[in-house]
Design a protein around this motif. Structure first.
Motif, PDB file in Angstrom:
ATOM      1  N   ASP A   1      34.291  47.359  46.212  1.00  0.00           N
ATOM      2  CA  ASP A   1      33.649  48.669  46.139  1.00  0.00           C
ATOM      3  C   ASP A   1      34.501  49.633  45.304  1.00  0.00           C
ATOM      4  OD1 ASP A   1      32.363  51.079  46.468  1.00  0.00           O
ATOM      5  OD2 ASP A   1      32.328  51.004  48.660  1.00  0.00           O
ATOM      6  N   SER A   2      34.052  49.892  44.067  1.00  0.00           N
ATOM      7  CA  SER A   2      34.841  50.736  43.154  1.00  0.00           C
ATOM      8  C   SER A   2      34.935  52.184  43.624  1.00  0.00           C
ATOM      9  CB  SER A   2      34.256  50.684  41.741  1.00  0.00           C
ATOM     10  OG  SER A   2      32.947  51.215  41.728  1.00  0.00           O
ATOM     11  N   LYS A   3      34.024  52.629  44.498  1.00  0.00           N
ATOM     12  CA  LYS A   3      34.075  54.015  44.997  1.00  0.00           C
ATOM     13  C   LYS A   3      35.308  54.263  45.867  1.00  0.00           C
ATOM     14  CE  LYS A   3      29.155  53.954  45.371  1.00  0.00           C
ATOM     15  NZ  LYS A   3      28.807  52.888  46.252  1.00  0.00           N
ATOM     16  N   LEU A   4      35.931  53.202  46.360  1.00  0.00           N
ATOM     17  CA  LEU A   4      37.104  53.344  47.219  1.00  0.00           C
ATOM     18  C   LEU A   4      38.382  53.620  46.420  1.00  0.00           C
ATOM     19  CD1 LEU A   4      36.377  50.401  49.676  1.00  0.00           C
ATOM     20  CD2 LEU A   4      36.023  52.851  50.089  1.00  0.00           C
ATOM     21  N   ALA A   5      38.399  53.187  45.160  1.00  0.00           N
ATOM     22  CA  ALA A   5      39.605  53.316  44.337  1.00  0.00           C
ATOM     23  C   ALA A   5      39.709  54.709  43.745  1.00  0.00           C
ATOM     24  CB  ALA A   5      39.589  52.287  43.220  1.00  0.00           C
ATOM     25  N   ASP A   6      40.942  55.233  43.678  1.00  0.00           N
ATOM     26  CA  ASP A   6      41.134  56.546  43.074  1.00  0.00           C
ATOM     27  C   ASP A   6      41.947  56.493  41.776  1.00  0.00           C
ATOM     28  OD1 ASP A   6      43.683  56.114  44.041  1.00  0.00           O
ATOM     29  OD2 ASP A   6      43.614  57.716  45.518  1.00  0.00           O
ATOM     30  N   HIS A   7      42.381  55.300  41.381  1.00  0.00           N
ATOM     31  CA  HIS A   7      43.055  55.159  40.093  1.00  0.00           C
ATOM     32  C   HIS A   7      43.027  53.690  39.652  1.00  0.00           C
ATOM     33  CE1 HIS A   7      46.311  54.334  42.982  1.00  0.00           C
ATOM     34  NE2 HIS A   7      46.948  53.719  42.012  1.00  0.00           N
TER      35      HIS A   7
ATOM     36  N   TYR B   1      41.902  40.568  33.011  1.00  0.00           N
ATOM     37  CA  TYR B   1      40.979  40.441  34.132  1.00  0.00           C
ATOM     38  C   TYR B   1      40.780  41.807  34.790  1.00  0.00           C
ATOM     39  CZ  TYR B   1      41.719  35.563  33.263  1.00  0.00           C
ATOM     40  OH  TYR B   1      41.765  34.337  32.650  1.00  0.00           O
ATOM     41  N   SER B   2      39.503  42.225  34.855  1.00  0.00           N
ATOM     42  CA  SER B   2      39.202  43.558  35.368  1.00  0.00           C
ATOM     43  C   SER B   2      37.941  43.616  36.225  1.00  0.00           C
ATOM     44  CB  SER B   2      39.055  44.539  34.205  1.00  0.00           C
ATOM     45  OG  SER B   2      37.994  44.131  33.358  1.00  0.00           O
ATOM     46  N   ASP B   3      37.212  42.523  36.368  1.00  0.00           N
ATOM     47  CA  ASP B   3      35.926  42.505  37.062  1.00  0.00           C
ATOM     48  C   ASP B   3      36.101  42.772  38.555  1.00  0.00           C
ATOM     49  OD1 ASP B   3      33.423  41.965  38.159  1.00  0.00           O
ATOM     50  OD2 ASP B   3      33.138  40.105  37.043  1.00  0.00           O
ATOM     51  N   ILE B   4      35.521  43.876  39.043  1.00  0.00           N
ATOM     52  CA  ILE B   4      35.680  44.214  40.463  1.00  0.00           C
ATOM     53  C   ILE B   4      35.008  43.186  41.370  1.00  0.00           C
ATOM     54  CG2 ILE B   4      35.990  46.694  40.065  1.00  0.00           C
ATOM     55  CD1 ILE B   4      33.068  47.031  41.122  1.00  0.00           C
ATOM     56  N   ASN B   5      34.094  42.384  40.843  1.00  0.00           N
ATOM     57  CA  ASN B   5      33.469  41.337  41.644  1.00  0.00           C
ATOM     58  C   ASN B   5      34.437  40.199  41.979  1.00  0.00           C
ATOM     59  OD1 ASN B   5      30.822  42.483  41.924  1.00  0.00           O
ATOM     60  ND2 ASN B   5      30.563  42.078  39.742  1.00  0.00           N
ATOM     61  N   GLN B   6      35.609  40.240  41.371  1.00  0.00           N
ATOM     62  CA  GLN B   6      36.684  39.290  41.689  1.00  0.00           C
ATOM     63  C   GLN B   6      37.663  39.916  42.683  1.00  0.00           C
ATOM     64  OE1 GLN B   6      38.354  38.377  37.873  1.00  0.00           O
ATOM     65  NE2 GLN B   6      36.452  37.480  37.136  1.00  0.00           N
ATOM     66  N   TYR B   7      37.183  40.896  43.430  1.00  0.00           N
ATOM     67  CA  TYR B   7      37.987  41.572  44.469  1.00  0.00           C
ATOM     68  C   TYR B   7      39.230  42.233  43.884  1.00  0.00           C
ATOM     69  CZ  TYR B   7      34.839  39.208  47.631  1.00  0.00           C
ATOM     70  OH  TYR B   7      33.709  38.778  48.277  1.00  0.00           O
TER      71      TYR B   7
ATOM     72  N   ILE C   1      44.534  31.403  48.465  1.00  0.00           N
ATOM     73  CA  ILE C   1      44.987  32.098  47.247  1.00  0.00           C
ATOM     74  C   ILE C   1      44.290  33.452  47.198  1.00  0.00           C
ATOM     75  CG2 ILE C   1      44.899  32.079  44.716  1.00  0.00           C
ATOM     76  CD1 ILE C   1      45.211  29.050  44.832  1.00  0.00           C
ATOM     77  N   VAL C   2      45.024  34.505  46.838  1.00  0.00           N
ATOM     78  CA  VAL C   2      44.430  35.838  46.758  1.00  0.00           C
ATOM     79  C   VAL C   2      43.269  35.824  45.770  1.00  0.00           C
ATOM     80  CG1 VAL C   2      46.538  37.061  47.446  1.00  0.00           C
ATOM     81  CG2 VAL C   2      46.089  36.662  45.033  1.00  0.00           C
ATOM     82  N   PRO C   3      42.182  36.520  46.083  1.00  0.00           N
ATOM     83  CA  PRO C   3      40.983  36.468  45.229  1.00  0.00           C
ATOM     84  C   PRO C   3      41.215  36.775  43.746  1.00  0.00           C
ATOM     85  CG  PRO C   3      40.447  37.499  47.318  1.00  0.00           C
ATOM     86  CD  PRO C   3      41.946  37.309  47.296  1.00  0.00           C
ATOM     87  N   PRO C   4      42.023  37.795  43.379  1.00  0.00           N
ATOM     88  CA  PRO C   4      42.175  38.078  41.948  1.00  0.00           C
ATOM     89  C   PRO C   4      42.875  36.975  41.145  1.00  0.00           C
ATOM     90  CG  PRO C   4      42.806  39.989  43.247  1.00  0.00           C
ATOM     91  CD  PRO C   4      42.651  38.836  44.200  1.00  0.00           C
ATOM     92  N   ALA C   5      43.559  36.053  41.820  1.00  0.00           N
ATOM     93  CA  ALA C   5      44.262  34.973  41.110  1.00  0.00           C
ATOM     94  C   ALA C   5      43.389  33.758  40.862  1.00  0.00           C
ATOM     95  CB  ALA C   5      45.503  34.558  41.900  1.00  0.00           C
ATOM     96  N   LYS C   6      42.259  33.665  41.539  1.00  0.00           N
ATOM     97  CA  LYS C   6      41.445  32.446  41.459  1.00  0.00           C
ATOM     98  C   LYS C   6      40.861  32.196  40.081  1.00  0.00           C
ATOM     99  CE  LYS C   6      40.424  32.322  46.367  1.00  0.00           C
ATOM    100  NZ  LYS C   6      39.396  32.414  47.407  1.00  0.00           N
ATOM    101  N   GLN C   7      40.242  33.187  39.469  1.00  0.00           N
ATOM    102  CA  GLN C   7      39.647  32.967  38.150  1.00  0.00           C
ATOM    103  C   GLN C   7      40.704  32.652  37.089  1.00  0.00           C
ATOM    104  OE1 GLN C   7      36.971  35.922  36.528  1.00  0.00           O
ATOM    105  NE2 GLN C   7      36.548  34.663  34.741  1.00  0.00           N
ATOM    106  N   PRO C   8      41.821  33.397  37.015  1.00  0.00           N
ATOM    107  CA  PRO C   8      42.833  33.021  36.019  1.00  0.00           C
ATOM    108  C   PRO C   8      43.354  31.595  36.207  1.00  0.00           C
ATOM    109  CG  PRO C   8      43.263  35.224  36.832  1.00  0.00           C
ATOM    110  CD  PRO C   8      42.158  34.665  37.674  1.00  0.00           C
ATOM    111  N   ILE C   9      43.571  31.179  37.448  1.00  0.00           N
ATOM    112  CA  ILE C   9      44.049  29.813  37.688  1.00  0.00           C
ATOM    113  C   ILE C   9      43.001  28.807  37.231  1.00  0.00           C
ATOM    114  CG2 ILE C   9      44.621  28.116  39.480  1.00  0.00           C
ATOM    115  CD1 ILE C   9      46.023  30.460  40.993  1.00  0.00           C
ATOM    116  N   ASN C  10      41.745  29.039  37.600  1.00  0.00           N
ATOM    117  CA  ASN C  10      40.677  28.121  37.186  1.00  0.00           C
ATOM    118  C   ASN C  10      40.542  28.059  35.665  1.00  0.00           C
ATOM    119  OD1 ASN C  10      40.051  27.403  39.819  1.00  0.00           O
ATOM    120  ND2 ASN C  10      38.483  28.980  40.018  1.00  0.00           N
ATOM    121  N   GLU C  11      40.629  29.207  35.003  1.00  0.00           N
ATOM    122  CA  GLU C  11      40.526  29.225  33.536  1.00  0.00           C
ATOM    123  C   GLU C  11      41.720  28.530  32.892  1.00  0.00           C
ATOM    124  OE1 GLU C  11      39.592  33.154  32.084  1.00  0.00           O
ATOM    125  OE2 GLU C  11      37.681  33.163  33.166  1.00  0.00           O
TER     126      GLU C  11
END
Length: 154
Positions: free
Chosen positions: A8-14, A80-86, A134-144
């Motif tokens: 949820d991008s509304k939660l982030a402030d920076h 990597y910046s896609d918020i759908n990757q947590y 594995i933390v969610p943001p690391a999964k796509q880079p590892i797979n790629e």
């Protein structure tokens, strides 16, 4: 320190720019079990003000593993910046959108790993036997990385 990975991008402030490293040797990757969430992730962290992305990668690698790496041997895997990757990271005191520049780097198989205070453990894993937590943001880079053919087999 509790850490949550959200979408949820509304939660982030920076926005926070970070670096991650896929440190590898043949069919093995180095991962760290993080103190802040008790899951495995890539070596890396935030880019400090005035620091280049590459210098941040070298600093974070040394701080978290005691391995000294060379800037000219870093291989850019991606940004990597896609918020759908947590990539909305929520700590008790702040919440940000994590944008990470991920590099791969081939390390010597005989490197001695020393964990930092940010890590419970740092170790090599066979690509065929990676941990499930594995933390969610690391999964796509590892797979790629695995699909990229950058794995060195010599």
């Amino acid at each position: 320190m509790a850490k949550k990975y959200l979408k949820d991008s509304k939660l982030a402030d920076h926005i926070r720019i970070g670096v991650g490293l896929i440190l590898n040797n043949k069919d093995k990757l180095i991962l760290e079990k993080r103190v802040d969430c008790k899951n495995w992730g890539l070596i890396g962290g935030r880019v400090e003000v005035g620091e280049s992305i590459e210098d941040a990668a070298l600093r974070e690698c040394f701080e978290e593993t005691s391995i000294k790496i060379k800037k000219e041997k870093l291989k850019l895997l991606g940004i990597y910046s896609d918020i759908n990757q947590y990539r909305i990271i929520n700590y008790p005191d702040n919440c940000f959108h994590a944008i990470d520049v991920i590099f791969s780097y081939q390390v010597d198989k005989n490197v001695v790993l020393k964990k930092s205070e940010e890590s419970i453990e740092v170790k090599f894993f066979k690509i065929s036997d990676l941990p499930t937590d594995i933390v969610p943001p690391a999964k796509q880079p590892i797979n790629e990385f695995i699909k990229s053919g950058l794995i060195c087999n010599n």
